[in-house]
Design an enzyme around this catalytic site. Structure first.
Site, PDB file in Angstrom:
ATOM      1  CB  CYS A 283      -1.022  -0.074   1.173  1.00  0.00           C
ATOM      2  SG  CYS A 283      -2.328   0.913   1.151  1.00  0.00           S
TER       3      CYS A 283
ATOM      4  CB  CYS B 110      -4.081   1.772  -2.568  1.00  0.00           C
ATOM      5  SG  CYS B 110      -2.206   2.011  -2.356  1.00  0.00           S
TER       6      CYS B 110
ATOM      7  CB  CYS C  50       3.901  -1.899  -7.888  1.00  0.00           C
ATOM      8  SG  CYS C  50       4.495  -3.567  -7.126  1.00  0.00           S
TER       9      CYS C  50
END
Length: 148
Positions: free
Chosen positions: A13, A85, A92
Protein backbone atom coordinates in the site's frame (compact mmCIF):
# COMPACT_ATOMS: atom_id res chain seq x y z
CA UNK A 1 2.64 -28.42 0.73
CA UNK A 2 5.04 -28.34 -2.18
CA UNK A 3 8.51 -29.21 -0.83
CA UNK A 4 7.38 -28.00 2.58
CA UNK A 5 7.98 -24.45 1.44
CA UNK A 6 5.65 -21.76 2.72
CA UNK A 7 4.28 -19.38 0.15
CA UNK A 8 5.48 -15.83 0.63
CA UNK A 9 2.91 -13.06 0.28
CA UNK A 10 3.63 -9.33 0.19
CA UNK A 11 0.84 -6.79 0.62
CA UNK A 12 1.66 -3.33 -0.69
CA UNK A 13 0.00 0.00 0.00
CA UNK A 14 1.20 3.58 -0.05
CA UNK A 15 1.86 4.20 3.63
CA UNK A 16 1.74 0.67 5.11
CA UNK A 17 -0.45 2.01 7.91
CA UNK A 18 -4.03 0.76 7.36
CA UNK A 19 -5.12 -1.40 4.44
CA UNK A 20 -1.93 -3.38 3.99
CA UNK A 21 -1.64 -3.89 7.76
CA UNK A 22 -5.21 -5.16 7.99
CA UNK A 23 -4.63 -7.44 5.01
CA UNK A 24 -1.41 -8.76 6.55
CA UNK A 25 -3.32 -9.56 9.74
CA UNK A 26 -6.10 -11.42 7.95
CA UNK A 27 -3.88 -13.23 5.46
CA UNK A 28 -1.81 -14.48 8.39
CA UNK A 29 -4.94 -15.47 10.27
CA UNK A 30 -6.55 -17.37 7.38
CA UNK A 31 -3.37 -19.06 6.15
CA UNK A 32 -2.57 -20.49 9.57
CA UNK A 33 1.06 -21.51 9.23
CA UNK A 34 0.91 -22.13 5.50
CA UNK A 35 2.22 -18.76 4.36
CA UNK A 36 4.68 -16.08 5.33
CA UNK A 37 2.93 -12.74 5.08
CA UNK A 38 4.65 -9.38 4.85
CA UNK A 39 3.30 -5.90 4.25
CA UNK A 40 5.09 -2.81 3.10
CA UNK A 41 4.53 0.65 1.69
CA UNK A 42 6.12 2.84 -0.91
CA UNK A 43 6.41 5.15 2.15
CA UNK A 44 6.06 4.35 5.84
CA UNK A 45 3.49 6.16 7.93
CA UNK A 46 3.44 3.92 11.01
CA UNK A 47 0.61 1.55 11.90
CA UNK A 48 -2.66 3.47 12.27
CA UNK A 49 -4.11 3.11 15.82
CA UNK A 50 -7.63 2.82 14.37
CA UNK A 51 -6.53 -0.09 12.18
CA UNK A 52 -5.17 -1.77 15.32
CA UNK A 53 -8.47 -1.03 17.12
CA UNK A 54 -10.81 -2.45 14.46
CA UNK A 55 -8.67 -5.56 14.12
CA UNK A 56 -8.71 -6.05 17.89
CA UNK A 57 -12.53 -5.94 17.69
CA UNK A 58 -12.31 -8.94 15.40
CA UNK A 59 -9.87 -10.77 17.67
CA UNK A 60 -6.69 -10.13 15.66
CA UNK A 61 -3.77 -8.31 17.22
CA UNK A 62 -1.69 -6.28 14.79
CA UNK A 63 -0.31 -3.93 17.45
CA UNK A 64 3.17 -5.45 17.08
CA UNK A 65 3.24 -4.91 13.32
CA UNK A 66 5.78 -2.47 11.98
CA UNK A 67 5.47 -0.13 9.05
CA UNK A 68 8.04 -1.25 6.50
CA UNK A 69 9.37 0.23 3.30
CA UNK A 70 9.08 -2.07 0.31
CA UNK A 71 12.84 -1.68 -0.32
CA UNK A 72 13.51 -3.69 2.85
CA UNK A 73 12.14 -6.79 1.14
CA UNK A 74 13.96 -6.58 -2.19
CA UNK A 75 15.90 -9.78 -1.42
CA UNK A 76 12.83 -11.92 -0.69
CA UNK A 77 11.46 -14.06 -3.48
CA UNK A 78 7.70 -13.55 -3.11
CA UNK A 79 5.12 -15.90 -4.58
CA UNK A 80 2.36 -13.30 -4.48
CA UNK A 81 2.37 -9.51 -4.43
CA UNK A 82 -0.99 -7.92 -3.61
CA UNK A 83 -1.45 -4.18 -4.05
CA UNK A 84 -4.37 -2.81 -2.03
CA UNK A 85 -4.48 0.73 -3.42
CA UNK A 86 -4.15 2.16 -6.92
CA UNK A 87 -1.28 4.40 -5.85
CA UNK A 88 0.80 1.42 -4.72
CA UNK A 89 0.01 -0.40 -7.95
CA UNK A 90 1.31 2.54 -9.95
CA UNK A 91 4.42 2.86 -7.80
CA UNK A 92 4.96 -0.88 -7.33
CA UNK A 93 8.64 -1.62 -7.72
CA UNK A 94 9.71 -4.45 -9.94
CA UNK A 95 10.09 -7.69 -8.07
CA UNK A 96 12.46 -10.19 -9.60
CA UNK A 97 11.29 -13.77 -9.75
CA UNK A 98 7.87 -14.94 -10.74
CA UNK A 99 5.63 -13.33 -8.15
CA UNK A 100 2.01 -13.37 -9.21
CA UNK A 101 0.55 -9.90 -8.89
CA UNK A 102 -2.94 -9.17 -7.64
CA UNK A 103 -4.65 -5.84 -7.24
CA UNK A 104 -7.71 -4.73 -5.31
CA UNK A 105 -8.26 -1.06 -4.64
CA UNK A 106 -9.80 -0.68 -1.18
CA UNK A 107 -11.02 2.73 0.00
CA UNK A 108 -8.54 4.42 2.33
CA UNK A 109 -10.05 4.51 5.83
CA UNK A 110 -7.36 6.99 6.92
CA UNK A 111 -9.13 9.54 4.70
CA UNK A 112 -12.44 8.97 6.50
CA UNK A 113 -14.15 12.10 7.78
CA UNK A 114 -16.78 12.76 10.41
CA UNK A 115 -16.95 12.17 14.12
CA UNK A 116 -15.15 9.27 15.81
CA UNK A 117 -18.04 6.92 15.35
CA UNK A 118 -18.40 7.70 11.64
CA UNK A 119 -14.67 7.30 11.10
CA UNK A 120 -14.62 3.96 12.95
CA UNK A 121 -17.61 2.81 10.90
CA UNK A 122 -15.61 3.44 7.71
CA UNK A 123 -12.61 1.59 9.18
CA UNK A 124 -14.88 -1.38 9.97
CA UNK A 125 -16.34 -1.39 6.45
CA UNK A 126 -12.89 -1.46 4.88
CA UNK A 127 -11.74 -4.07 7.42
CA UNK A 128 -14.66 -6.31 6.47
CA UNK A 129 -13.94 -5.91 2.73
CA UNK A 130 -10.30 -6.81 3.30
CA UNK A 131 -11.30 -9.75 5.51
CA UNK A 132 -13.49 -11.18 2.76
CA UNK A 133 -10.81 -10.58 0.12
CA UNK A 134 -8.15 -12.21 2.33
CA UNK A 135 -10.25 -15.29 3.11
CA UNK A 136 -10.99 -15.78 -0.58
CA UNK A 137 -7.36 -15.23 -1.56
CA UNK A 138 -6.08 -17.82 0.93
CA UNK A 139 -8.76 -20.32 -0.12
CA UNK A 140 -7.89 -19.90 -3.78
CA UNK A 141 -4.10 -19.68 -3.61
CA UNK A 142 -2.78 -21.16 -0.38
CA UNK A 143 -5.10 -23.86 0.92
CA UNK A 144 -5.51 -25.58 -2.42
CA UNK A 145 -1.74 -25.82 -2.86
CA UNK A 146 -1.73 -28.62 -0.28
CA UNK A 147 -3.45 -30.93 -2.73
CA UNK A 148 -1.07 -33.02 -4.79
Amino acid sequence: MVNGMKKKILVLCTGNSCRSQIAEGYLRHFSGNRAEVYSAGTQTHGVNPKAIAVMREDGIDISMHTSNNVDEYSNINFDYVITVCDNAKEQCPFFPGNALKFHHNFPDPAKATGNDEEVMKQFREVRDMIKEFSATFINQHIKQSRQA
